[in-house]
Design a protein around this motif. Sequence first.
Motif, mmCIF file in Angstrom:
data_model
loop_
_atom_site.group_PDB
_atom_site.id
_atom_site.type_symbol
_atom_site.label_atom_id
_atom_site.label_comp_id
_atom_site.label_asym_id
_atom_site.label_seq_id
_atom_site.Cartn_x
_atom_site.Cartn_y
_atom_site.Cartn_z
ATOM 1 N N PRO A 225 -24.724 -17.494 21.689
ATOM 2 C CA PRO A 225 -25.069 -15.693 22.453
ATOM 3 C C PRO A 225 -26.575 -16.305 22.630
ATOM 4 C CG PRO A 225 -24.265 -15.377 21.441
ATOM 5 C CD PRO A 225 -23.444 -17.119 20.958
ATOM 6 N N ALA A 226 -27.215 -15.767 23.717
ATOM 7 C CA ALA A 226 -28.661 -16.194 23.473
ATOM 8 C C ALA A 226 -28.841 -14.282 23.716
ATOM 9 C CB ALA A 226 -29.270 -16.796 24.762
ATOM 10 N N ASN A 227 -28.701 -13.396 23.453
ATOM 11 C CA ASN A 227 -28.687 -12.381 22.926
ATOM 12 C C ASN A 227 -27.642 -11.202 22.432
ATOM 13 O OD1 ASN A 227 -27.506 -11.180 25.660
ATOM 14 N ND2 ASN A 227 -30.027 -11.930 26.510
ATOM 15 N N ILE A 228 -27.856 -10.170 22.605
ATOM 16 C CA ILE A 228 -26.703 -9.322 22.099
ATOM 17 C C ILE A 228 -25.726 -8.787 23.345
ATOM 18 C CG2 ILE A 228 -25.956 -6.798 21.728
ATOM 19 C CD1 ILE A 228 -28.166 -6.322 19.770
ATOM 20 N N PHE A 229 -26.232 -8.587 24.758
ATOM 21 C CA PHE A 229 -26.008 -8.797 25.889
ATOM 22 C C PHE A 229 -24.512 -9.895 26.217
ATOM 23 C CE2 PHE A 229 -24.734 -9.898 30.063
ATOM 24 C CZ PHE A 229 -24.414 -8.560 30.875
ATOM 25 N N VAL A 230 -24.969 -11.322 26.317
ATOM 26 C CA VAL A 230 -24.041 -12.431 26.426
ATOM 27 C C VAL A 230 -23.127 -12.006 25.617
ATOM 28 C CG1 VAL A 230 -24.395 -14.423 25.949
ATOM 29 C CG2 VAL A 230 -26.192 -13.651 27.006
ATOM 30 N N ALA A 231 -23.196 -12.597 23.986
ATOM 31 C CA ALA A 231 -22.375 -12.268 22.820
ATOM 32 C C ALA A 231 -21.425 -10.978 23.387
ATOM 33 C CB ALA A 231 -23.200 -11.477 21.442
ATOM 34 N N LYS A 232 -22.006 -9.499 23.933
ATOM 35 C CA LYS A 232 -20.133 -9.030 23.995
ATOM 36 C C LYS A 232 -20.008 -9.002 25.488
ATOM 37 C CE LYS A 232 -21.032 -4.408 22.281
ATOM 38 N NZ LYS A 232 -20.392 -4.241 21.904
ATOM 39 N N PHE A 233 -20.635 -9.495 26.353
ATOM 40 C CA PHE A 233 -20.099 -9.682 27.396
ATOM 41 C C PHE A 233 -18.936 -10.916 27.403
ATOM 42 C CE2 PHE A 233 -20.026 -10.878 32.377
ATOM 43 C CZ PHE A 233 -19.912 -9.676 32.992
ATOM 44 N N ILE A 234 -18.858 -11.803 26.889
ATOM 45 C CA ILE A 234 -18.911 -12.836 26.800
ATOM 46 C C ILE A 234 -17.577 -12.676 25.547
ATOM 47 C CG2 ILE A 234 -17.790 -15.068 26.295
ATOM 48 C CD1 ILE A 234 -18.981 -14.696 29.367
ATOM 49 N N GLY A 235 -15.890 -13.119 25.653
ATOM 50 C CA GLY A 235 -15.108 -12.731 24.789
ATOM 51 C C GLY A 235 -14.622 -10.903 24.753
ATOM 52 N N SER A 236 -12.964 -11.019 24.520
ATOM 53 C CA SER A 236 -11.772 -9.501 24.651
ATOM 54 C C SER A 236 -11.010 -10.320 23.165
ATOM 55 C CB SER A 236 -11.454 -9.861 25.789
ATOM 56 O OG SER A 236 -10.405 -8.583 26.199
ATOM 57 N N PRO A 237 -11.319 -8.736 22.224
ATOM 58 C CA PRO A 237 -12.136 -8.038 22.669
ATOM 59 C C PRO A 237 -13.759 -8.698 22.367
ATOM 60 C CG PRO A 237 -10.354 -7.406 21.112
ATOM 61 C CD PRO A 237 -10.396 -8.244 21.352
ATOM 62 N N SER A 238 -14.590 -7.984 22.673
ATOM 63 C CA SER A 238 -15.894 -8.484 22.286
ATOM 64 C C SER A 238 -16.835 -8.475 20.783
ATOM 65 C CB SER A 238 -17.309 -7.440 23.302
ATOM 66 O OG SER A 238 -17.208 -6.073 22.738
ATOM 67 N N MET A 239 -17.638 -9.500 20.676
ATOM 68 C CA MET A 239 -18.620 -9.884 19.688
ATOM 69 C C MET A 239 -18.556 -8.409 18.609
ATOM 70 S SD MET A 239 -21.476 -11.786 18.674
ATOM 71 C CE MET A 239 -20.633 -13.338 19.104
ATOM 72 N N ASN A 240 -18.290 -7.933 17.271
ATOM 73 C CA ASN A 240 -18.726 -7.197 16.983
ATOM 74 C C ASN A 240 -20.302 -6.922 16.674
ATOM 75 O OD1 ASN A 240 -16.647 -5.812 15.993
ATOM 76 N ND2 ASN A 240 -15.332 -7.934 15.159
ATOM 77 N N ILE A 241 -21.101 -6.343 16.325
ATOM 78 C CA ILE A 241 -22.338 -6.004 16.451
ATOM 79 C C ILE A 241 -22.629 -4.868 15.345
ATOM 80 C CG2 ILE A 241 -24.820 -5.843 17.310
ATOM 81 C CD1 ILE A 241 -23.304 -8.455 18.850
ATOM 82 N N LEU A 242 -23.158 -5.357 13.856
ATOM 83 C CA LEU A 242 -23.204 -4.418 12.869
ATOM 84 C C LEU A 242 -24.869 -4.513 12.872
ATOM 85 C CD1 LEU A 242 -20.097 -5.873 10.350
ATOM 86 C CD2 LEU A 242 -20.737 -2.920 12.111
ATOM 87 N N THR A 243 -25.331 -3.014 12.534
ATOM 88 C CA THR A 243 -26.560 -3.267 12.485
ATOM 89 C C THR A 243 -26.621 -3.397 10.504
ATOM 90 O OG1 THR A 243 -26.911 -0.979 14.387
ATOM 91 C CG2 THR A 243 -28.738 -1.376 11.726
ATOM 92 N N VAL A 244 -27.355 -4.199 10.178
ATOM 93 C CA VAL A 244 -28.284 -4.761 9.208
ATOM 94 C C VAL A 244 -29.327 -5.142 8.390
ATOM 95 C CG1 VAL A 244 -25.335 -6.046 8.991
ATOM 96 C CG2 VAL A 244 -27.231 -7.485 9.548
ATOM 97 N N LYS A 245 -29.185 -4.703 6.760
ATOM 98 C CA LYS A 245 -30.498 -5.736 6.521
ATOM 99 C C LYS A 245 -30.272 -6.123 5.261
ATOM 100 C CE LYS A 245 -31.226 -1.701 3.244
ATOM 101 N NZ LYS A 245 -31.963 -0.774 2.961
ATOM 102 N N MET A 246 -31.287 -6.857 4.966
ATOM 103 C CA MET A 246 -31.508 -7.803 4.098
ATOM 104 C C MET A 246 -32.658 -7.082 2.809
ATOM 105 S SD MET A 246 -29.918 -10.931 3.890
ATOM 106 C CE MET A 246 -30.897 -11.992 3.326
ATOM 107 N N ASP A 247 -32.053 -8.464 1.517
ATOM 108 C CA ASP A 247 -32.528 -7.332 0.508
ATOM 109 C C ASP A 247 -32.724 -7.920 -0.720
ATOM 110 O OD1 ASP A 247 -34.250 -5.633 -2.170
ATOM 111 O OD2 ASP A 247 -31.974 -5.111 -1.911
ATOM 112 N N GLY A 248 -33.858 -9.130 -0.308
ATOM 113 C CA GLY A 248 -34.195 -9.945 -0.904
ATOM 114 C C GLY A 248 -33.235 -11.207 -0.788
ATOM 115 N N ARG A 249 -31.824 -11.691 -1.470
ATOM 116 C CA ARG A 249 -31.471 -12.566 -1.057
ATOM 117 C C ARG A 249 -30.037 -11.979 -0.438
ATOM 118 N NH1 ARG A 249 -32.633 -17.722 -3.495
ATOM 119 N NH2 ARG A 249 -29.903 -18.074 -3.371
ATOM 120 N N ASP A 250 -29.982 -10.497 -0.712
ATOM 121 C CA ASP A 250 -28.707 -10.106 -0.398
ATOM 122 C C ASP A 250 -28.226 -9.206 1.588
ATOM 123 O OD1 ASP A 250 -27.766 -10.724 -2.130
ATOM 124 O OD2 ASP A 250 -28.183 -9.187 -3.338
ATOM 125 N N LEU A 251 -27.371 -9.589 1.686
ATOM 126 C CA LEU A 251 -27.243 -8.949 2.928
ATOM 127 C C LEU A 251 -26.640 -7.841 2.562
ATOM 128 C CD1 LEU A 251 -26.625 -9.741 6.232
ATOM 129 C CD2 LEU A 251 -24.559 -10.285 5.726
#
Length: 363
Positions: A225-251
Motif C-alpha cells: 500500500p502507498a499510504n496508511i489510507f490504502v493500507a486500512k481501506f483494503i482488507g477486513s479486518p483492516s491493517m493494524n497500524i501502531l505508533t513505534v520508534k527506533m532506538d538504535g537497532r531496536d524497534l
Amino acid sequence: MDSIRFENVSKSFGKTKIINNLNLSIEKGERLILLGPSGCGKSTILRMISGLETITTGNLYLNGKLANDVDSGDRDIAMVFQNYALYPHMTIEENVGYGLRIHKEKKDVIRQRVKEAIDILNLTGLEGRYPKELSGGQRQRVALARAIVKRSDFFLLDEPLSNLDAQLRGQARKELVRIHEMYGQTFIYVTHDQIEAMTVGQRIALLNGGDLQMLDTPHNVYHRPANIFVAKFIGSPSMNILTVKMDGRDLVLGGQRVELPEMWQKKIHEKEGRGLKMGIRPENVVFSREKGPYSVKVNIHYVENYGNRVGFYTEIDGEELISIMPEDEFAKGEDVYWNILPEKLHFFDGETTMSIGYPAELS
C-alpha cells in the motif's frame, strides 16, 4: 495505448471541489476499478467519461482525441447503472435491443446481437417477459445484456451489483470478467466493495476525498500500500497500524524492544526523525506460547470466533492489535507472544502517512 486519459482534471459543484487535479491513464482493453468510500468522486469520474458531467478544468482524452466538449451520444459508451433503468413497458428482448434500434442498426444485426447477449447471460426463455416479472439478478443481467450488444469501445459500470445478495454478486462478478474477456472493451467499474475490486480489476484506482491515493494491481494495492489510507481501506479486518520508534537497532513498542533485521534498520533510519507508524495485516499477526526471535509479550483481552477462523484482540500502548488465526488456541486474559514476521511488516512516515518503501530483499 491509452484508451482514456485525464490530464489535470478537476470537477467542482459550486464551491465544492469533488475531483482534485486528477491525472489518470487507462489502457485500451483493461479492466480498471474505481474504488473508494462514498463521496470520494468515483461516480463523478465515470460520469465525466460518459459525458453526463462536464469538466471544470483540465482535459479528458478518449482514444487520443480531446473529448471535453464531445456529446455523450457521440462517445461510443455503454453504461450500466446501479438501478438498471429498464423500460417497464418493454419486454426483455425489446429492452436489450433498444439502443441498437435507436441507432438504426439493421434488423438482422439487432436480432443476432440480442440473441447472442441473451444466451451469454443465461436469459434464454425470458425474452417475452417484462422487468417486473424478473428477479433482481435477472434484471441486472438484462441491463448488462443491453450494454454489451452495443459493442462500444468503453464499458462503464456504476455499482451494478450493489442491489444483489452475496451469492448473486459472486456469480455476477464471474460473468462480468467473462464478458470482458470475450469483447475486450475498456472496462471502468465503480464500486466501494473491495472484494469486487480485488476479484474483477486488473488495476485499481483507489480514491479518497477527490484525490487519487494509489493506482496499481490488486496484488500491489494489498501487499504494497502507498499510504496508511490504502493500507486500512483494503482488507477486513483492516491493517493494524501502531505508533513505534527506533532506538538504535531496536524497534520499541509496548515498552519492549525487538532488534529488527538489518534490511529494515537501514530503510527505517533513512526516514528517522519524522515519526514512524508500523503496519501489519491481521492474518500476519502470529501469536504463540513460545518466544521467537522477534517477540513481544501481549495479553489477549477479547476473542471472536468466525467459524473458519478466530480473531484475537490485544492492545499495545493503547492501540488495538488484531490477530486472525485458523484455530481457537488461546483464551481471553491469556498472556502470549506476538512473534513478529519481519517480511510481513509495513512502515509509514508518521507525518505524511506515506509508505517509506520496502527493502530490496523483499522485492
